[in-house]
Scaffold this motif. Structure first.
Motif, mmCIF file in Angstrom:
data_model
loop_
_atom_site.group_PDB
_atom_site.id
_atom_site.type_symbol
_atom_site.label_atom_id
_atom_site.label_comp_id
_atom_site.label_asym_id
_atom_site.label_seq_id
_atom_site.Cartn_x
_atom_site.Cartn_y
_atom_site.Cartn_z
ATOM 1 N N MET A 49 12.782 -54.706 11.332
ATOM 2 C CA MET A 49 13.647 -54.306 12.487
ATOM 3 C C MET A 49 15.040 -55.238 12.266
ATOM 4 O O MET A 49 14.773 -56.288 12.191
ATOM 5 N N THR B 159 18.399 -56.353 14.418
ATOM 6 C CA THR B 159 19.125 -56.350 15.752
ATOM 7 C C THR B 159 20.391 -57.166 15.325
ATOM 8 O O THR B 159 20.428 -58.196 14.745
ATOM 9 N N THR C 189 16.955 -59.725 11.007
ATOM 10 C CA THR C 189 15.652 -58.930 10.606
ATOM 11 C C THR C 189 14.497 -59.544 11.214
ATOM 12 O O THR C 189 14.489 -60.814 11.100
ATOM 13 N N PRO D 162 10.165 -57.152 18.008
ATOM 14 C CA PRO D 162 11.449 -57.273 18.983
ATOM 15 C C PRO D 162 11.593 -58.928 19.325
ATOM 16 O O PRO D 162 10.629 -59.469 19.504
#
Length: 68
Positions: A1, A3, A44, A48
């Motif tokens: 993930m 962001t 990374t 979350p």
């Protein structure tokens, strides 16, 4: 993930290292890429991230998280 964050106040390689080090130390972060010219920080992580934690890490490095 991955962001992306926008960080204000970075002007040199030391700034990049400071932000990378503080944000990289957050639990779950596996990589930090900083684009000094744009102020973009791509984080990374394996889960979350809490924006407040990222903001605190950037603040600890001496800079301002301007958007998440």
């Amino acid at each position: 993930m991955i962001t992306n964050y926008q960080v204000k106040g970075m002007t040199c390689g030391h700034c990049v290292n400071a932000v990378s080090g503080e944000v990289g130390a957050l639990d779950g972060v596996t990589d930090v890429q900083v684009d000094l010219a744009s102020g973009r920080v791509a984080v990374t992580s394996d889960r979350p991230l809490d924006t407040g934690s990222v903001r605190a890490a950037v603040d600890e490095a001496g800079y301002d998280l301007v958007e998440a």
